[in-house]
Design an enzyme around this catalytic site. Structure first.
Site, PDB file in Angstrom:
ATOM      1  N   HIS A 112      37.953  44.344  40.630  1.00 41.56           N
ATOM      2  CA  HIS A 112      39.406  44.526  40.614  1.00 41.56           C
ATOM      3  C   HIS A 112      39.880  45.736  41.413  1.00 41.56           C
ATOM      4  O   HIS A 112      40.989  45.728  41.927  1.00 41.56           O
ATOM      5  CB  HIS A 112      39.936  44.498  39.186  1.00 41.56           C
ATOM      6  CG  HIS A 112      39.981  43.102  38.664  1.00 41.56           C
ATOM      7  ND1 HIS A 112      39.037  42.602  37.806  1.00 41.56           N
ATOM      8  CD2 HIS A 112      40.801  42.071  38.975  1.00 41.56           C
ATOM      9  CE1 HIS A 112      39.298  41.329  37.584  1.00 41.56           C
ATOM     10  NE2 HIS A 112      40.364  40.977  38.269  1.00 41.56           N
TER      11      HIS A 112
ATOM     12  N   GLU B 229      38.203  28.205  37.560  1.00 39.95           N
ATOM     13  CA  GLU B 229      37.325  29.367  37.770  1.00 39.95           C
ATOM     14  C   GLU B 229      36.133  29.373  36.835  1.00 39.95           C
ATOM     15  O   GLU B 229      35.407  30.364  36.758  1.00 39.95           O
ATOM     16  CB  GLU B 229      38.128  30.669  37.649  1.00 39.95           C
ATOM     17  CG  GLU B 229      38.897  30.835  36.364  1.00 39.95           C
ATOM     18  CD  GLU B 229      39.736  32.109  36.323  1.00 39.95           C
ATOM     19  OE1 GLU B 229      39.510  33.034  37.118  1.00 39.95           O
ATOM     20  OE2 GLU B 229      40.630  32.186  35.445  1.00 39.95           O
TER      21      GLU B 229
ATOM     22  N   ASP C  29      35.885  34.530  40.010  1.00 40.76           N
ATOM     23  CA  ASP C  29      35.159  34.239  38.781  1.00 40.76           C
ATOM     24  C   ASP C  29      34.257  33.020  38.949  1.00 40.76           C
ATOM     25  O   ASP C  29      33.134  33.009  38.455  1.00 40.76           O
ATOM     26  CB  ASP C  29      36.145  33.999  37.627  1.00 40.76           C
ATOM     27  CG  ASP C  29      36.586  35.314  37.003  1.00 40.76           C
ATOM     28  OD1 ASP C  29      35.729  36.210  36.845  1.00 40.76           O
ATOM     29  OD2 ASP C  29      37.775  35.470  36.700  1.00 40.76           O
TER      30      ASP C  29
ATOM     31  N   CYS D 183      43.232  30.980  44.944  1.00 40.35           N
ATOM     32  CA  CYS D 183      43.776  32.332  44.874  1.00 40.35           C
ATOM     33  C   CYS D 183      42.665  33.369  44.707  1.00 40.35           C
ATOM     34  O   CYS D 183      42.931  34.539  44.502  1.00 40.35           O
ATOM     35  CB  CYS D 183      44.825  32.461  43.773  1.00 40.35           C
ATOM     36  SG  CYS D 183      44.172  32.100  42.139  1.00 40.35           S
TER      37      CYS D 183
HETATM   38  C1  PEP Z   1      39.617  34.657  40.433  1.00 41.12           C
HETATM   39  O1  PEP Z   1      38.861  34.733  39.468  1.00 41.12           O
HETATM   40  O2  PEP Z   1      39.282  34.175  41.533  1.00 41.12           O
HETATM   41  C2  PEP Z   1      41.006  35.157  40.327  1.00 41.12           C
HETATM   42  C3  PEP Z   1      41.875  34.960  41.290  1.00 41.12           C
HETATM   43  O3  PEP Z   1      41.334  35.855  39.217  1.00 41.12           O
HETATM   44  P1  PEP Z   1      40.931  37.388  38.934  1.00 41.12           P
HETATM   45  O4  PEP Z   1      40.345  37.935  40.197  1.00 41.12           O
HETATM   46  O5  PEP Z   1      42.170  38.081  38.509  1.00 41.12           O
HETATM   47  O6  PEP Z   1      39.922  37.236  37.839  1.00 41.12           O
HETATM   48 MG    MG Z   2      39.646  35.133  37.498  1.00 41.53          MG
END
Ligand code: PEP
Ligand code: MG
Length: 532
Positions: free
Chosen positions: A181, A422, A446, A493
């Protein structure tokens, strides 16, 4: 002068600035023989009053600090410390630590969620006063007032949200992967970042100049004049490249053979949307609503959330995909005590929390529904593994709609409800999910870690974290096929959507929507325009 090569870039850019080493400091009480009770008490008053003075200044801009001031000035704290000093052999540091732990335990042991949250505030204040008692200063990214490149072992989302983007020119961490993150936040804030740079802390002293090339993966610590000149050229070349890309912005994302795809942004707040709108996006494919929760002092109320979502919907009327709270894993809340878990990424996170804390979930759903009266808002549920979770979430949306209807409050009756793809379970059941969901969005960050059983934030196994692994590519293909069979749109995404090597492959696979951090949008547009 030290030259370090880095294999992966977390967020592009070139930066030259002094280093700021951000390190946790040891705060356990020193074992010295205490002075008289009066002397030790005086040390407490002095440390506390210094902290109160700082908080007073900060409280003008942020209410959290006013709440902290109340805690620091609390009678219970003062009495606790003094009574321990009077009754025992403890020095003030030990007496203070014991008192803070007692008070924090009282709060965290309470049933009421709001009161529980105060436990984290007490500990925060405890750290600040303890640092004063020990004569050290706490590192604080929110307090910087000069340009710097932050160098840290690791940064948590709670650290990065505090950073003032005026001053932070770059981020270098020893740990973390490109989809952790901290990397995602750096990209959305447009700050050059290199992560997983083993041993960097040992090479850097506070204040040393650092040149970082977060495009080609290079860090030079303590550069000489030649390198500084070279970096001046690099900065200029980077600027030229940015200008060239900016000129393509007004062109819609259409391939040479005429396939039109959506090019969208991943955002964490309204500011990110404003920033991304300049790039002529087709919408927001992922609004990470958890940042609204993380930047707060309490669970944001329906009204507070509505105000933000409405502003976002008005700002980006094309499409605003709001993902419901995706907390847990590496994302914590400063005011909520999560139980310690062996495997947080496999634990109590995302939809699992929302379906348990139903009242909180419904507050969020009502806020999203109300905002849907102001633009094209879509709801997206994270971490779904079963049809029940999706159906239950949709049922709660229907309940919220009914409540709004009864109160004559406007919302979009036809609001689309989609899900993140995911988890391996979502891939295996994609055919069935496609009948229930209005759209899919593939979360490769994920999905990759779960399909390959490779922690997305663990540098030691970062080599194995590979979104191009045949198993992951096959899963992506299956999701797209399953979605299209039922006539629903399939987007992505996860960070892969903005990866220049992935874009042509994903276009070939038939992906409909590419949603990514703002920093990747211009590059992805150029690639799409150049693909047959
Ligand atoms: C993902 O898991 O690809 C996603 C977009 O969500 P995050 O990165 O917030 O877990
Ligand atoms: Mg995710």
């Amino acid at each position: 002068m030290v030259n370090i090569k880095v294999d992966k870039t977390a967020s592009r850019g070139i930066a030259v600035a002094p280093a700021y080493k951000y390190q946790e400091i040891e705060l356990s009480p020193d074992t010295y023989i205490p002075g008289s009770v009066e002397e030790e008490t005086e040390k407490f008053y002095q440390a506390r009053d210094e902290v109160m003075e700082t908080l007073k200044k900060l409280s003008a801009d942020n209410e959290i600090f006013a709440a902290h001031m109340e805690i620091a000035g609390d009678f219970m704290l003062q009495e606790g410390v003094i009574s321990k000093l009077q009754s025992g052999q403890q020095n003030v540091q030990q007496a203070f630590q014991d008192t803070i732990e007692e008070i924090a335990a009282i709060f965290t042991g309470m049933d009421d969620a709001y009161m529980k949250e105060r436990g984290a505030d007490v500990k925060d204040i405890g750290k600040q006063i303890m640092a004063r008692l020990k004569g050290t200063t706490l590192p604080d990214l929110g307090n910087m007032d000069r340009e710097y490149i932050v160098v840290a072992k690791d940064l948590y989302p709670s650290d990065t949200v505090k950073m003032d983007t005026r001053w932070v020119k770059g981020i270098i961490t020893e740990e973390g992967g490109v989809t952790s993150h901290v990397s995602i936040m750096a990209k959305s804030m447009n700050i050059p970042a290199l992560v997983g740079v083993k041993g960097i802390l040992a090479h850097v002293e506070d204040g040393m100049t650092i040149c970082m090339d977060a495009k080609n993966g290079e860090i030079i610590v303590d550069p000489d004049k030649t390198v500084l000149d070279e970096y001046e050229d690099k900065k200029n070349a980077y600027q030229q490249e940015r200008l060239r890309l900016e000129q393509l912005r007004m062109q819609p994302a259409v391939t040479k053979s005429g396939k039109r795809v959506s090019l969208c942004a991943n955002v964490g707040n309204v500011e990110d949307i404003r920033h991304a709108m300049v790039m002529n996006i087709d919408g927001v494919g992922l609004f990470r609503s958890e940042f609204l929760y993380m930047e707060n002092t309490h669970f944001p109320t329906e009204e507070e959330q509505f105000a933000v979502y409405k502003e976002a919907a008005v700002l980006c009327p094309q499409e605003l995909t709001i993902r419901t709270l995706d907390i847990g894993g590496d994302k914590e809340l400063p005011y909520y005590q999560f139980e310690k878990e062996e495997n947080p990424f496999l634990g109590w996170r995302a939809i699992r929390i929302s379906l348990e804390l139903k009242d909180m979930f419904k507050e969020q759903l009502r806020a999203i529904l109300r905002a849907s009266a102001y633009g094209h808002v879509r709801i997206m549920f994270p971490m779904i593994i079963s049809l029940w979770e999706l159906q239950e979430s949709k049922k709660l949306v229907e309940e919220c709609k009914e409540e709004l209807r009864q109160n004559g409050i406007a919302y979009d009756e036809g609001i689309e409800m989609g899900m993140m793809m995911e988890t391996p379970a979502s891939v295996m059941l994609a055919d069935e999910f496609a009948k229930e969901a209005d759209f899919f969005s593939i979360g490769t960050n994920d999905l990759t870690q779960y399909i390959l059983s490779v922690d997305r934030g663990n540098k030691k196994i970062a080599e194995r974290y590979d979104s191009f692994h045949p198993a992951v590519l096959k899963a992506i293909g299956q999701i797209i096929t399953a979605g299209h069979k039922e006539g629903i749109k399939v987007g992505m995404c996860g960070e892969m959507a903005g990866d220049s090597k992935a874009v042509p492959i994903l276009l070939e696979m038939g992906l409909d929507e590419f949603s990514m951090s703002a920093g990747s949008i211009d590059y992805a547009r150029e690639l799409i325009l150049n693909t047959i």
